[in-house]
Design an enzyme around this catalytic site. Structure first.
Site, mmCIF file in Angstrom:
data_model
loop_
_atom_site.group_PDB
_atom_site.id
_atom_site.type_symbol
_atom_site.label_atom_id
_atom_site.label_comp_id
_atom_site.label_asym_id
_atom_site.label_seq_id
_atom_site.Cartn_x
_atom_site.Cartn_y
_atom_site.Cartn_z
ATOM 1 N N SER A 125 0.951 -1.279 -0.205
ATOM 2 C CA SER A 125 -0.280 0.349 0.194
ATOM 3 C C SER A 125 1.030 0.718 -0.345
ATOM 4 O O SER A 125 2.452 0.832 0.249
ATOM 5 C CB SER A 125 -1.091 -0.103 1.395
ATOM 6 O OG SER A 125 -1.263 1.352 1.609
ATOM 7 N N TYR B 110 -2.144 -1.615 10.923
ATOM 8 C CA TYR B 110 -2.317 -1.891 9.958
ATOM 9 C C TYR B 110 -1.506 -1.801 8.203
ATOM 10 O O TYR B 110 -0.468 -2.653 7.909
ATOM 11 C CB TYR B 110 -3.713 -1.869 8.004
ATOM 12 C CG TYR B 110 -3.706 -1.544 7.282
ATOM 13 C CD1 TYR B 110 -4.116 -2.958 6.771
ATOM 14 C CD2 TYR B 110 -3.818 -0.488 6.946
ATOM 15 C CE1 TYR B 110 -4.121 -3.272 5.442
ATOM 16 C CE2 TYR B 110 -3.800 -0.868 5.034
ATOM 17 C CZ TYR B 110 -4.370 -2.171 4.678
ATOM 18 O OH TYR B 110 -3.557 -2.252 3.420
ATOM 19 N N LYS C 22 2.069 -3.901 6.370
ATOM 20 C CA LYS C 22 1.943 -3.490 5.214
ATOM 21 C C LYS C 22 4.049 -3.488 4.880
ATOM 22 O O LYS C 22 4.926 -3.931 4.927
ATOM 23 C CB LYS C 22 1.770 -2.861 4.173
ATOM 24 C CG LYS C 22 -0.030 -3.043 3.919
ATOM 25 C CD LYS C 22 0.174 -4.644 3.565
ATOM 26 C CE LYS C 22 -0.851 -4.139 3.617
ATOM 27 N NZ LYS C 22 -1.727 -5.951 2.587
HETATM 28 P P1 NAD Z 1 -10.678 -7.826 0.743
HETATM 29 O O1 NAD Z 1 -11.033 -7.737 2.588
HETATM 30 O O2 NAD Z 1 -11.870 -7.355 -0.007
HETATM 31 O O3 NAD Z 1 -10.192 -8.775 0.646
HETATM 32 C C1 NAD Z 1 -9.167 -9.835 1.126
HETATM 33 C C2 NAD Z 1 -10.146 -11.333 0.787
HETATM 34 O O4 NAD Z 1 -8.836 -12.185 2.049
HETATM 35 C C3 NAD Z 1 -11.529 -11.566 1.746
HETATM 36 O O5 NAD Z 1 -12.172 -11.985 0.862
HETATM 37 C C4 NAD Z 1 -11.166 -11.857 3.323
HETATM 38 O O6 NAD Z 1 -12.368 -13.125 3.351
HETATM 39 C C5 NAD Z 1 -9.530 -12.899 3.067
HETATM 40 N N1 NAD Z 1 -9.117 -13.130 3.384
HETATM 41 C C6 NAD Z 1 -8.035 -12.043 5.075
HETATM 42 N N2 NAD Z 1 -8.105 -12.790 5.926
HETATM 43 C C7 NAD Z 1 -7.939 -14.220 5.480
HETATM 44 C C8 NAD Z 1 -7.087 -15.588 5.761
HETATM 45 N N3 NAD Z 1 -6.256 -15.531 7.453
HETATM 46 N N4 NAD Z 1 -7.264 -16.613 4.931
HETATM 47 C C9 NAD Z 1 -7.497 -16.375 4.608
HETATM 48 N N5 NAD Z 1 -8.521 -15.531 3.535
HETATM 49 C C10 NAD Z 1 -8.549 -14.023 4.600
HETATM 50 O O7 NAD Z 1 -9.678 -6.708 0.530
HETATM 51 P P2 NAD Z 1 -9.533 -5.651 -1.011
HETATM 52 O O8 NAD Z 1 -9.690 -4.519 -0.741
HETATM 53 O O9 NAD Z 1 -9.862 -6.692 -1.598
HETATM 54 O O10 NAD Z 1 -7.828 -5.861 -0.764
HETATM 55 C C11 NAD Z 1 -6.625 -6.793 -0.953
HETATM 56 C C12 NAD Z 1 -5.388 -6.616 -0.247
HETATM 57 O O11 NAD Z 1 -4.864 -5.107 -0.457
HETATM 58 C C13 NAD Z 1 -5.230 -6.589 1.178
HETATM 59 O O12 NAD Z 1 -4.355 -7.049 1.313
HETATM 60 C C14 NAD Z 1 -5.293 -5.177 1.481
HETATM 61 O O13 NAD Z 1 -4.484 -5.092 3.048
HETATM 62 C C15 NAD Z 1 -4.188 -4.400 -0.068
HETATM 63 N N6 NAD Z 1 -4.932 -3.310 -0.125
HETATM 64 C C16 NAD Z 1 -6.308 -2.831 -0.220
HETATM 65 C C17 NAD Z 1 -6.408 -1.183 -0.224
HETATM 66 C C18 NAD Z 1 -7.712 -0.576 -0.569
HETATM 67 O O14 NAD Z 1 -7.506 0.378 -0.066
HETATM 68 N N7 NAD Z 1 -8.455 -1.475 -0.498
HETATM 69 C C19 NAD Z 1 -5.361 -0.488 -0.335
HETATM 70 C C20 NAD Z 1 -3.953 -0.945 -0.138
HETATM 71 C C21 NAD Z 1 -3.473 -2.164 -0.211
HETATM 72 N N1 UFG Z 2 -12.253 11.140 3.646
HETATM 73 C C1 UFG Z 2 -13.147 11.935 4.634
HETATM 74 N N2 UFG Z 2 -14.963 11.616 4.702
HETATM 75 C C2 UFG Z 2 -15.064 10.362 4.868
HETATM 76 C C3 UFG Z 2 -14.291 9.367 4.593
HETATM 77 C C4 UFG Z 2 -12.703 9.501 3.602
HETATM 78 O O1 UFG Z 2 -13.106 13.420 3.649
HETATM 79 O O2 UFG Z 2 -15.812 10.180 5.022
HETATM 80 C C5 UFG Z 2 -11.528 11.754 2.910
HETATM 81 C C6 UFG Z 2 -9.928 11.860 3.985
HETATM 82 O O3 UFG Z 2 -9.844 12.878 4.808
HETATM 83 C C7 UFG Z 2 -8.744 11.702 3.053
HETATM 84 C C8 UFG Z 2 -9.975 11.171 1.066
HETATM 85 O O4 UFG Z 2 -11.205 11.526 1.907
HETATM 86 O O5 UFG Z 2 -8.821 13.005 2.490
HETATM 87 C C9 UFG Z 2 -9.482 9.219 0.130
HETATM 88 O O6 UFG Z 2 -10.445 9.168 2.621
HETATM 89 P P1 UFG Z 2 -9.786 7.293 2.300
HETATM 90 O O7 UFG Z 2 -10.226 6.789 4.132
HETATM 91 O O8 UFG Z 2 -10.536 7.113 1.516
HETATM 92 O O9 UFG Z 2 -8.357 6.629 1.869
HETATM 93 P P2 UFG Z 2 -7.089 7.245 2.522
HETATM 94 O O10 UFG Z 2 -5.925 7.716 2.089
HETATM 95 O O11 UFG Z 2 -7.186 6.964 4.194
HETATM 96 O O12 UFG Z 2 -6.291 5.196 2.342
HETATM 97 C C10 UFG Z 2 -6.714 4.425 1.735
HETATM 98 C C11 UFG Z 2 -7.060 2.990 2.344
HETATM 99 C C12 UFG Z 2 -5.539 2.810 3.234
HETATM 100 C C13 UFG Z 2 -4.583 2.901 2.332
HETATM 101 C C14 UFG Z 2 -4.517 4.010 1.550
HETATM 102 C C15 UFG Z 2 -3.310 4.252 0.630
HETATM 103 O O13 UFG Z 2 -8.198 3.124 3.532
HETATM 104 O O14 UFG Z 2 -6.068 1.244 3.849
HETATM 105 O O15 UFG Z 2 -5.812 4.637 0.813
HETATM 106 O O16 UFG Z 2 -3.502 2.594 -0.135
HETATM 107 F F1 UFG Z 2 -3.430 2.761 3.271
#
Ligand code: NAD
Ligand code: UFG
Length: 330
Positions: free
Chosen positions: A124, A149, A153
């Site tokens: 991330s 979290y 990472k």
């Molecule tokens: P998500 O929660 O939709 O998908 C993750 C999946 O992993 C889920 O289906 C969950 O059931 C499964 N899971 C969790 N723990 C497990 C375990 N111990 N064994 C087997 N399955 C398990 O999340 P996502 O948004 O699809 O994110 C996928 C990956 O990308 C994650 O590692 C997350 O940290 C990373 N990531 C997500 C974002 C974001 O904003 N969505 C940003 C940066 C990185």
């Molecule tokens: N924001 C609002 N109101 C809300 C939610 C968010 O104003 O109700 C604003 C935040 O202050 C920020 C922007 O919208 O300026 C984006 O916020 P998000 O919560 O959607 O996302 P972040 O950038 O804070 O974080 C996300 C994921 C993290 C990840 C990061 C980079 O939540 O897990 O993106 O990938 F690490």
């Protein structure tokens, strides 16, 4: 190629399965359904017209994970599984460290045992930490993370570096995602957060559909053009395609790539674009800044273009339209 996709029924994993299936890969999905639903599997089959081998297994259970490697000749692993809610990780750090770290360690140990050494990891932008500038470049290295979290990472990146240093026959690709949003254009799969969303896009959708009353915009006094926070939002289908490119262009060694658009969008721009594209109203109010938020964070995506031949193709309008289409369908 036989690819194991952990967390393959989750938000990003499911979209990646769709893109991988287009390339005639054999896909094996492992997910414990902690944050996803089994119906996603049917939807994936509907979208792709293909069947997938699915294991409802937990990565914390080594014996189960080993069965997957015993039963399938896996070539590579894309590891999405993990917990991802920033706020929850502050309240329940042990739960986050246990699941994210131990599941990854189990997986890597079993991969090593079965001599499977191609690994793509979901990292991330959060690993860049608090910086002076909004732009994130791979050469900057990791910064101080602000929540457990994010720390998982960073720690997993470090574990992968140590693993590679010990045995350079591994091919490891670390993908640092910026803000994944949007949904598949079919409206069948998308993001389905439990309870009240924490992230901007799912919150906007709940307000637009009348399920929540008003969006709180966290601060309008940042040093940005309209005062609201700037992020790099990436359509989840573009992100999914980034994984296909990462796999196709996997080089020997350990490599990091930003997956983002390179374009910063403010909260207000996002709200206005969503309203315009979908012809809906999003009530909002300005409130205090949220603790731990950065003013600005966006990718320099040029390394991914240069080395993976990947860049985002979808616009902010596509993001808003596809997200709303999914919300209406569900
Ligand atoms: P998500 O929660 O939709 O998908 C993750 C999946 O992993 C889920 O289906 C969950 O059931 C499964 N899971 C969790 N723990 C497990 C375990 N111990 N064994 C087997 N399955 C398990 O999340 P996502 O948004 O699809 O994110 C996928 C990956 O990308 C994650 O590692 C997350 O940290 C990373 N990531 C997500 C974002 C974001 O904003 N969505 C940003 C940066 C990185
Ligand atoms: N924001 C609002 N109101 C809300 C939610 C968010 O104003 O109700 C604003 C935040 O202050 C920020 C922007 O919208 O300026 C984006 O916020 P998000 O919560 O959607 O996302 P972040 O950038 O804070 O974080 C996300 C994921 C993290 C990840 C990061 C980079 O939540 O897990 O993106 O990938 F690490």
């Amino acid at each position: 190629m036989k690819i194991l996709v952990t967390g393959g029924l989750g938000f990003i994993g499911s979209h990646t399965v769709v893109e991988l299936a287009k390339e005639n890969n054999e896909i094996i999905i492992l997910d414990n359904l902690y944050n996803s639903k089994i119906e996603v599997l049917d939807k994936l089959e509907k979208i792709t017209g293909k069947k997938f081998k699915f294991y409802k297994y937990d990565l914390l259970n080594k014996e189960d994970v080993e069965k997957v490697f015993e039963e399938n000749e896996i070539d590579s692993v894309i590891h999405f599984a993990g917990y991802k809610a920033v706020g929850e990780s502050v309240e329940k750090p042990l739960m986050y460290y246990s699941n994210n770290l131990m599941s990854t360690l189990n997986l890597l140990n079993i991969m090593k045992k079965y001599n499977v050494k191609k690994f793509i990891f979901s990292s991330s932008a959060t690993v860049y930490g608090n910086k002076e500038t909004g732009i994130c470049i791979e050469t900057m290295g990791r910064g101080e993370t602000s929540n457990p979290y994010g720390t998982t990472k960073s720690m997993i990146e470090k574990i992968l570096e140590d693993l590679y240093a010990s045995d350079n026959t591994w091919n490891i690709t670390i993908l640092r995602y910026f803000n994944p949003v949007g949904a598949h254009e079919s409206g069948l799969i998308g993001e389905e957060p439990n309870g009240i969303p924490n992230n901007l896009m799912p919150y906007i959708m709940k307000v637009a559909s009348g399920k929540l009353e008003v969006l709180s915009i966290f601060g309008d006094d940042y040093p940005t053009p309209d005062g609201t926070g700037i992020r790099d939002y990436i359509h989840v289908v573009d992100l999914a395609k980034g994984h296909v490119k990462a796999l196709e262009n996997m080089k020997q060694g350990l490599n990091y790539y930003n997956l983002g658009s390179g374009k910063g969008i403010s909260v207000l721009e996002m709200v206005k674009t969503f309203e315009k594209v979908n012809n809906v109203k999003v009530n909002y109010k300005i409130v205090e800044r949220r603790a731990g938020d950065l003013a600005e964070c966006y990718a320099d995506p040029s390394k991914a273009l240069r080395e993976l031949n990947w860049k985002t193709e979808k616009s902010l309008e596509d993001i808003c339209r596809d997200a709303w289409n999914f919300e209406k369908n569900n």
